[in-house]
Design an enzyme around this catalytic site. Structure first.
Site, PDB file in Angstrom:
ATOM      1  N   PHE A 149      70.813  -5.625  32.273  1.00  0.00           N
ATOM      2  CA  PHE A 149      70.671  -7.162  32.565  1.00  0.00           C
ATOM      3  C   PHE A 149      71.092  -7.294  34.006  1.00  0.00           C
ATOM      4  CE2 PHE A 149      72.149 -11.700  33.305  1.00  0.00           C
ATOM      5  CZ  PHE A 149      70.951 -12.421  32.901  1.00  0.00           C
ATOM      6  N   ASP A 234      76.111  -2.845  39.699  1.00  0.00           N
ATOM      7  CA  ASP A 234      76.153  -4.168  39.387  1.00  0.00           C
ATOM      8  C   ASP A 234      77.300  -4.475  38.714  1.00  0.00           C
ATOM      9  OD1 ASP A 234      76.126  -6.677  38.274  1.00  0.00           O
ATOM     10  OD2 ASP A 234      73.970  -6.664  37.618  1.00  0.00           O
ATOM     11  N   LYS A 263      80.224 -14.076  39.697  1.00  0.00           N
ATOM     12  CA  LYS A 263      80.952 -14.525  38.392  1.00  0.00           C
ATOM     13  C   LYS A 263      82.325 -14.879  38.866  1.00  0.00           C
ATOM     14  CE  LYS A 263      77.920 -13.653  34.757  1.00  0.00           C
ATOM     15  NZ  LYS A 263      76.860 -12.542  34.196  1.00  0.00           N
TER      16      LYS A 263
END
Ligand SMILES: *Cc1c(COP(=O)(O)O)cnc(C)c1O
Length: 406
Positions: A149, A234, A263
């Protein structure tokens, strides 16, 4: 027709109905309507308290409404919030200095959402492939991993192997080559002279908290070095202390060529993301090549600087390691035929069940614990890293009760 909506009825049902009536149905959220939050706690509109074990998918590692980050936001909001990159501002430079020093890179390119930072890394890797490695134009390949993802843009979903992320969103962007996550031999075989990079999550969060086999990351990194391939990590979800190290790559002693963060960089207050690299790579971007109206804006920079300070000063990585070990031990101690496996690192924990995780999620919500299923049979437990012993005890108590009730 009523236009003003002064004094909405204070009932969760009312707000659920508004969402369902006026929103797109692209999420299936818990029916928990949050009005207020502090630290690890949430309060719904009826005043009930919940322990947050979602942390906005790790965007609030520092805890909700952290006073230090809030003060930075409020102070900056009264000065200047947005300039665009058409001019300079006095907050971006100090933020980038802190970000690069904290993460151990020479340069950073600020964006807003995680997906934009991933896009930035993809562009940078491709450009390196053409201008430095000598890959023929438009032939560059990036190796990605099954079950990944990396976000929701049309280019990024082209790298996905999950049918629900892709269905009827094509045509897709070419140039992504998926191999099984955790399989270093498959990675090795997939490399061609046109491979410019691999793009990898050190632990797959959305994919169901999948921890790769011990040594895989190190081998993947070595394979990249051997074949002159960039290693893009990531760490949007795993970064900034979540897994018990500042970055999950630190656990394997792996230094990515491009690090993607987001985030928790915004401390729950603001979307802030970045791609980091060293100068030789980053200078492949020239004026006009890439950008974002909001990237590096003064408000974002002030918030992100404070968010980084909290992560470092409050030692959130070692707190996640300590709290994560306690939570993991407690979750594993619960004997239940419904639990197949409890896995993860630090405070990124997945509970794989033999039944749909929605059932456990609902039973936990009834008992004041907000946790969400990911990938049908996995419940993710990822509270803010500031969680203390009393909240851990509550979590474990309610977990046992919920398991017994379903
Ligand atoms: C959340 C996430 C993204 C996307 O971030 P957005 O801010 O939602 O665009 C990318 N990669 C990983 C690993 C993530 O967890």
């Amino acid at each position: 027709m009523r236009i003003m909506h002064v004094g909405e009825p204070k009932s969760s049902q009312h707000f659920v109905e508004l969402d369902e009536r006026y929103g797109a149905h692209n999420y299936k959220p818990l029916d928990l309507v949050v009005e207020r939050a502090e630290g690890v706690w949430l309060w719904d509109v009826e005043g009930r308290r919940y322990l947050d074990c979602i942390s906005a998918y790790s965007a609030v590692n520092q805890g909700h409404c952290h006073p230090r980050i809030r003060a930075a936001l409020v102070a900056q909001a009264g000065k200047v919030s947005l300039t665009s990159r058409a001019m300079r501002n006095d907050r971006m430079g100090p933020f980038l200095r802190k970000l690069t020093e904290t993460c151990g890179f020479e340069r950073a390119l600020p964006m807003n959402t995680g997906a934009e930072a991933v896009e930035t890394a993809i562009k940078l890797a491709r450009r390196w492939g053409y201008e430095i490695k000598g890959i023929p134009d438009n032939e560059a390949e990036i190796i990605v991993f099954s079950n990944n993802f990396h976000g929701r843009t049309t280019a990024i979903i082209s790298a996905s192997t999950d049918p629900s992320y892709r269905r009827h969103f094509g045509p897709f962007t070419p140039g992504f080559v998926p191999v099984p996550y955790g399989d270093a031999d498959a990675l090795q075989r997939a490399i061609t002279p046109n491979t410019c990079a691999i793009l990898i999550e050190p632990i797959q969060g959305e994919g169901g908290v999948i921890v790769p086999p011990e040594g895989f990351m190190k081998r993947a990194w070595a394979i990249c070095k051997e074949h002159d391939v960039l290693f893009i990590a990531d760490e949007i979800q795993t970064g900034f202390g979540r897994t018990g190290d500042l970055f999950a790559c630190d656990y394997d002693n792996v230094k990515p060529d491009i690090l993607v963060v987001g985030k928790a960089l915004g401390g729950g207050y603001y979307p802030v993301s970045a791609a980091l690299a060293n100068t030789a790579l980053m200078e492949l971007f020239q004026p006009g090549d890439h950008g974002s109206t909001f990237g590096g804006n003064p408000l974002a920079s002030a918030v992100a600087e404070a968010s980084l300070d909290v992560i470092v000063n409050e030692k959130l990585a070692s707190r996640a390691r300590y709290a994560g070990a306690k939570v993991m031990q407690g979750l594993r101690a619960a004997q239940s035929p419904l639990v197949k496996e409890v896995r993860g690192r630090g405070l990124l924990i997945g509970i794989e069940l033999t039944v749909p995780a929605k059932k456990l999620s609902a039973a936990l919500l009834d008992r004041g614990i907000a946790a969400k299923d990911t990938h049908d049979r996995v419940l993710r437990i990822a509270p803010p890293l500031v969680i203390e012993d009393d909240a851990i005890e509550l979590l474990l108590e309610q977990y046992n009760a919920a398991l017994a009730a379903i």
